[in-house]
Design a protein around this motif. Sequence first.
Motif, PDB file in Angstrom:
ATOM      1  N   HIS A 122      10.052   3.062   1.783  1.00  0.00           N
ATOM      2  CA  HIS A 122       9.996   1.845   0.938  1.00  0.00           C
ATOM      3  C   HIS A 122      11.446   1.224   0.708  1.00  0.00           C
ATOM      4  O   HIS A 122      11.661   0.644  -0.119  1.00  0.00           O
ATOM      5  CB  HIS A 122       9.366   1.643  -0.461  1.00  0.00           C
ATOM      6  CG  HIS A 122       9.680   3.148  -1.193  1.00  0.00           C
ATOM      7  ND1 HIS A 122      10.839   3.193  -1.807  1.00  0.00           N
ATOM      8  CD2 HIS A 122       8.847   4.051  -1.386  1.00  0.00           C
ATOM      9  CE1 HIS A 122      10.610   4.357  -2.517  1.00  0.00           C
ATOM     10  NE2 HIS A 122       9.731   4.976  -2.276  1.00  0.00           N
ATOM     11  N   SER A 164      -6.586   3.314   5.790  1.00  0.00           N
ATOM     12  CA  SER A 164      -5.248   3.967   6.325  1.00  0.00           C
ATOM     13  C   SER A 164      -4.857   2.831   7.538  1.00  0.00           C
ATOM     14  O   SER A 164      -5.593   2.081   8.169  1.00  0.00           O
ATOM     15  CB  SER A 164      -5.435   5.148   7.122  1.00  0.00           C
ATOM     16  OG  SER A 164      -4.425   5.560   7.822  1.00  0.00           O
ATOM     17  N   SER A 193       0.756  -1.217  -0.076  1.00  0.00           N
ATOM     18  CA  SER A 193      -0.016   0.277  -0.069  1.00  0.00           C
ATOM     19  C   SER A 193       0.779   1.256   0.122  1.00  0.00           C
ATOM     20  O   SER A 193       0.292   2.424  -0.277  1.00  0.00           O
ATOM     21  CB  SER A 193      -0.909   0.031   1.149  1.00  0.00           C
ATOM     22  OG  SER A 193      -0.095  -0.021   2.328  1.00  0.00           O
ATOM     23  N   ARG A 194       2.127   1.336   0.121  1.00  0.00           N
ATOM     24  CA  ARG A 194       3.126   2.321   0.375  1.00  0.00           C
ATOM     25  C   ARG A 194       4.001   2.324  -0.877  1.00  0.00           C
ATOM     26  O   ARG A 194       5.028   2.756  -0.739  1.00  0.00           O
ATOM     27  CB  ARG A 194       3.788   2.143   1.606  1.00  0.00           C
ATOM     28  CG  ARG A 194       2.844   2.692   2.797  1.00  0.00           C
ATOM     29  CD  ARG A 194       3.273   2.849   4.093  1.00  0.00           C
ATOM     30  NE  ARG A 194       2.270   3.042   5.171  1.00  0.00           N
ATOM     31  CZ  ARG A 194       2.454   2.894   6.513  1.00  0.00           C
ATOM     32  NH1 ARG A 194       3.517   2.417   6.986  1.00  0.00           N
ATOM     33  NH2 ARG A 194       1.434   3.399   7.169  1.00  0.00           N
ATOM     34  N   PRO A 216       6.478   6.202   5.939  1.00  0.00           N
ATOM     35  CA  PRO A 216       6.051   5.731   4.735  1.00  0.00           C
ATOM     36  C   PRO A 216       7.315   5.352   3.922  1.00  0.00           C
ATOM     37  O   PRO A 216       7.499   6.041   2.650  1.00  0.00           O
ATOM     38  CB  PRO A 216       5.199   6.618   4.077  1.00  0.00           C
ATOM     39  CG  PRO A 216       5.703   7.816   4.719  1.00  0.00           C
ATOM     40  CD  PRO A 216       6.043   7.619   6.200  1.00  0.00           C
TER      41      PRO A 216
END
Length: 387
Positions: free
Chosen positions: A289, A357, A230-231, A287
Amino acid sequence: MQKRYRWLLLGIILVGTCLRMPITAIPALLDTIQRSLQLPASLLGSLTTIPLLCFALLSPFAPQLARRWGNELTIFIALVFLMFGDFLRGFSATWLLVGTLLLGVGIAVMNVLVPAVIADHFPQQLGSVTSLYTFSMTLFSAVGAGASAPLAKQFGWQPVLQILALIAGVIALLWLPNLRLNHRLVSANNQPKVRSVWRVRGAWLMTVMMGIQSLLFYTVLTWLPKIMTSRGVPATTSGLMLGLFQLAALPAAYFIPTLAAKAKQRSDLIWAICGMFVLGLAGLLVPSHSLWYLGVLCVLLGLASTGAFGLCVTLFSLKTTTAAETAAISGMAQSAGYLLAAVGPVSFGLVYGALHSWTLLLLILLVLDVMMLIVGLAVERQQTIFD
């Protein structure tokens, strides 16, 4: 060590190998099973939920079975249930559900009684034997998750499940020599009436600790890849991170029970485990990655989740004085723990579906971790759960 206890030690390690593998092998096969049996998507979730519900509902009754038949004989019967459950799952949709129910019953009983067997026969080697047991369980849980899909692609999903049945059958045969040690659980001081474990404050503290640990583990296991994707993390990378999460669990599975058994005070260990949860869960709020960053978080969460499980299983024995007490608290704590494990990931998924969220859910997990810290320290302050 006497030869008969060598057979028992081997049996405990082998039982550990088959307690998670029949469950962790299924998620990677869900799409294949759905296509093969033309199952509705709504039915697929039950293949992992049914065993967890069996653990929750049947765990309190395992000590009663052991009092009637004996620990070792009851475990043998549970292995037979597991063998037939694995074998039947490959024939049809109906037998898939029936087999899942049977293996859930078998695993539920063994989950409760193996710690009691360890406490009964290996009181001086409690930490080391529990370490071998939790390590084998964790290792083959990862093997089941990683190997099932490649094997199914090569041989078909039904043979994979029947291989699991063969493994359970072999373990049942190797368990047979341990029936010579079979004896029934008795109450402390051989009294027919003892205080119900459900009325003991320390037992409820231990149950809350086990319950939060189970909810944290299964929620992270279920939703960690989804949080990453989702990120913006690729799905393949998320899968690798989940594999790292499981791999990182192996050192904790081996060392935590040994450290807990040797330590005079386990408060530092509780702080360390809960601290790793805080770092891992709080880190997911960022957030990022970056692969190295996510890898560190997965290692922390893997160590924390399996460390918490190993500590709880060891405390079942360390905080009781008889095998009967160990079985009673093991049954109660695992009942509530797996009920939360079954409900937690589903409810979190519903909340995410409404909010889109992960922030609130991660904050809730952090609060639960703090609660586990408080309860764990309260358990540690008691000499025994039944004080």
